[in-house]
Scaffold this active site. Sequence first.
Site, PDB file in Angstrom:
ATOM      1  N   TYR A  99      -1.991  -0.084  10.024  1.00  0.00           N
ATOM      2  CA  TYR A  99      -2.260  -0.649   8.691  1.00  0.00           C
ATOM      3  C   TYR A  99      -0.987  -0.581   7.825  1.00  0.00           C
ATOM      4  O   TYR A  99      -0.552  -1.585   7.259  1.00  0.00           O
ATOM      5  CB  TYR A  99      -3.413   0.104   8.018  1.00  0.00           C
ATOM      6  CG  TYR A  99      -3.609  -0.284   6.576  1.00  0.00           C
ATOM      7  CD1 TYR A  99      -4.014  -1.573   6.223  1.00  0.00           C
ATOM      8  CD2 TYR A  99      -3.361   0.631   5.544  1.00  0.00           C
ATOM      9  CE1 TYR A  99      -4.177  -1.931   4.890  1.00  0.00           C
ATOM     10  CE2 TYR A  99      -3.520   0.273   4.207  1.00  0.00           C
ATOM     11  CZ  TYR A  99      -3.924  -1.005   3.886  1.00  0.00           C
ATOM     12  OH  TYR A  99      -4.074  -1.357   2.568  1.00  0.00           O
TER      13      TYR A  99
ATOM     14  N   SER B 141       0.833  -1.205   0.000  1.00  0.00           N
ATOM     15  CA  SER B 141       0.000   0.000   0.000  1.00  0.00           C
ATOM     16  C   SER B 141       0.869   1.256   0.000  1.00  0.00           C
ATOM     17  O   SER B 141       1.991   1.242   0.526  1.00  0.00           O
ATOM     18  CB  SER B 141      -0.860  -0.004   1.261  1.00  0.00           C
ATOM     19  OG  SER B 141      -1.457   1.250   1.452  1.00  0.00           O
TER      20      SER B 141
HETATM   21  N1  LIG Z   1      -8.535  -0.121  -2.248  1.00  0.00           N
HETATM   22  C1  LIG Z   1      -7.434   0.593  -2.059  1.00  0.00           C
HETATM   23  O1  LIG Z   1      -7.390   1.822  -2.298  1.00  0.00           O
HETATM   24  C2  LIG Z   1      -6.175  -0.056  -1.562  1.00  0.00           C
HETATM   25  C3  LIG Z   1      -5.024   0.734  -1.413  1.00  0.00           C
HETATM   26  C4  LIG Z   1      -3.850   0.128  -0.971  1.00  0.00           C
HETATM   27  C5  LIG Z   1      -3.814  -1.215  -0.701  1.00  0.00           C
HETATM   28  N2  LIG Z   1      -4.957  -1.964  -0.832  1.00  0.00           N
HETATM   29  C6  LIG Z   1      -4.855  -3.401  -0.528  1.00  0.00           C
HETATM   30  O2  LIG Z   1      -5.373  -4.113  -1.644  1.00  0.00           O
HETATM   31  C7  LIG Z   1      -5.979  -5.324  -1.202  1.00  0.00           C
HETATM   32  C8  LIG Z   1      -7.404  -5.400  -1.714  1.00  0.00           C
HETATM   33  O3  LIG Z   1      -8.113  -4.267  -1.191  1.00  0.00           O
HETATM   34  P1  LIG Z   1      -9.630  -3.977  -1.520  1.00  0.00           P
HETATM   35  O4  LIG Z   1      -9.781  -2.514  -1.609  1.00  0.00           O
HETATM   36  O5  LIG Z   1     -10.087  -4.856  -2.618  1.00  0.00           O
HETATM   37  O6  LIG Z   1     -10.293  -4.429  -0.135  1.00  0.00           O
HETATM   38  P2  LIG Z   1     -11.556  -5.366   0.163  1.00  0.00           P
HETATM   39  O7  LIG Z   1     -11.789  -5.268   1.631  1.00  0.00           O
HETATM   40  O8  LIG Z   1     -12.673  -5.008  -0.747  1.00  0.00           O
HETATM   41  O9  LIG Z   1     -11.033  -6.807  -0.224  1.00  0.00           O
HETATM   42  C9  LIG Z   1     -10.356  -7.656   0.669  1.00  0.00           C
HETATM   43  C10 LIG Z   1     -11.055  -9.010   0.657  1.00  0.00           C
HETATM   44  O10 LIG Z   1     -10.319  -9.867   1.504  1.00  0.00           O
HETATM   45  C11 LIG Z   1     -11.212 -10.614   2.295  1.00  0.00           C
HETATM   46  N3  LIG Z   1     -10.552 -10.945   3.558  1.00  0.00           N
HETATM   47  C12 LIG Z   1     -10.166 -10.092   4.537  1.00  0.00           C
HETATM   48  N4  LIG Z   1      -9.622 -10.790   5.555  1.00  0.00           N
HETATM   49  C13 LIG Z   1      -9.662 -12.102   5.189  1.00  0.00           C
HETATM   50  C14 LIG Z   1      -9.245 -13.305   5.815  1.00  0.00           C
HETATM   51  N5  LIG Z   1      -8.720 -13.319   7.054  1.00  0.00           N
HETATM   52  N6  LIG Z   1      -9.415 -14.470   5.156  1.00  0.00           N
HETATM   53  C15 LIG Z   1      -9.966 -14.494   3.901  1.00  0.00           C
HETATM   54  N7  LIG Z   1     -10.393 -13.376   3.272  1.00  0.00           N
HETATM   55  C16 LIG Z   1     -10.240 -12.210   3.906  1.00  0.00           C
HETATM   56  C17 LIG Z   1     -12.417  -9.713   2.514  1.00  0.00           C
HETATM   57  O11 LIG Z   1     -13.615 -10.436   2.799  1.00  0.00           O
HETATM   58  C18 LIG Z   1     -12.488  -8.949   1.196  1.00  0.00           C
HETATM   59  O12 LIG Z   1     -13.388  -9.574   0.295  1.00  0.00           O
HETATM   60  C19 LIG Z   1      -5.854  -5.326   0.315  1.00  0.00           C
HETATM   61  O13 LIG Z   1      -4.702  -6.045   0.657  1.00  0.00           O
HETATM   62  C20 LIG Z   1      -5.676  -3.864   0.645  1.00  0.00           C
HETATM   63  O14 LIG Z   1      -4.987  -3.696   1.868  1.00  0.00           O
HETATM   64  C21 LIG Z   1      -6.125  -1.417  -1.257  1.00  0.00           C
END
Ligand SMILES: NC(=O)c1ccc[n+]([C@@H]2O[C@H](COP(=O)([O-])OP(=O)(O)OC[C@H]3O[C@@H](n4cnc5c(N)ncnc54)[C@H](O)[C@@H]3O)[C@@H](O)[C@H]2O)c1
Length: 318
Positions: free
Chosen positions: A153, A128
């Site tokens: 985070y 991130s």
């Molecule tokens: N969206 C953003 O702007 C952004 C920015 C930087 C990093 N990220 C990273 O990208 C990745 C995806 O983010 P996103 O925005 O799609 O988030 P999101 O919350 O929509 O997707 C994460 C998914 O992981 C699943 N999950 C969480 N914990 C779990 C566990 N213990 N076991 C199994 N499944 C689990 C959740 O149910 C969810 O469906 C994450 O790692 C997030 O930290 C996202």
Amino acid sequence: MNILLTGSAGFIGFHTAKALLERGDTVIGFDNFNEYYDPTLKAKRNEILEQHKNFSLIRGDIAVKTELKKAFDLIENGDMVCHLAAQAGVRHSIDNPEIFLRDNILGFGNVLELCKTKKVKGLIYASSSSVYGDSKEFPLHEELNTDYQVSLYGTTKKTNELQAHVEHALFGLHSTGLRFFTVYGPWGRPDMALFLFANWIMNNQPLQIFGQGQMQRDFTYVDDIVAGIIASLDKNYPYEIFNLGAGHTEELMSYVSALEKALGKEGKKDFLPMQQGDVVKTSADISRAQKMLGFSPKTRISEGVPQFVQWYKEYYNF
Ligand SMILES: NC(=O)c1ccc[n+]([C@@H]2O[C@H](COP(=O)([O-])OP(=O)(O)OC[C@H]3O[C@@H](n4cnc5c(N)ncnc54)[C@H](O)[C@@H]3O)[C@@H](O)[C@H]2O)c1
């Protein structure tokens, strides 16, 4: 390619799985559909993926190794893993530290262990922009010092990069960490600004604008992120970290204006101080991803925000 993709019911995971399936890859999705935000949205994304014959889902928790192993049992030596499951949310990590340590560090450790045992070809995982903390040096490039974290985070994501390096140094596991910068788009995350603002505007509630509206972000359209993830899967470098951002910083208030324009409705605004753990600005240097992944983000907010609004209105019948 066969790909085990964790977080397949999540925002970025769903879009990535869909794009991989559409180009003919086989995807084994893994997700626990947790209730951090409305699980119906996750179920609906998953329904779309289930329509593809080359998609299968294992429901389980990455922090429980026996559950995660059921998904790894379905892939072969030489397949790829794309790990996007995590507990996201800078502010959420202030009040709920345990879940971040569990899902993001223990869970990631399990992914690495199983990658090693299974001898997978490589691992692509979500880091991130939060790893840059409150850096004042812009644009943010991968060589900057990331020792000064300002949220748990960000700390968990930085830790993942270190964990991945250990596996590479000791066992040669190929991995690429992708530092995503504020991702937005259709089927987005209801806890993120664009979605929150849209809900407030449509429900005639004032928008809570933190940082007195002075924040700036490198807002990145989800299709551009997906292109970067897929390029990383295809390249499978031995050990790399890349910024994936639009490479273009916008004022938060321009984002709000683009949203109001697309919704055809203005919202009342409450300007509030910065929230703990938040940073004033992000701005990605994407030259490394451009050079090594052919990464070339195409969508500016003037185009991407209306795409989100079109989906949002259809989804909620506005
Ligand atoms: N969206 C953003 O702007 C952004 C920015 C930087 C990093 N990220 C990273 O990208 C990745 C995806 O983010 P996103 O925005 O799609 O988030 P999101 O919350 O929509 O997707 C994460 C998914 O992981 C699943 N999950 C969480 N914990 C779990 C566990 N213990 N076991 C199994 N499944 C689990 C959740 O149910 C969810 O469906 C994450 O790692 C997030 O930290 C996202």
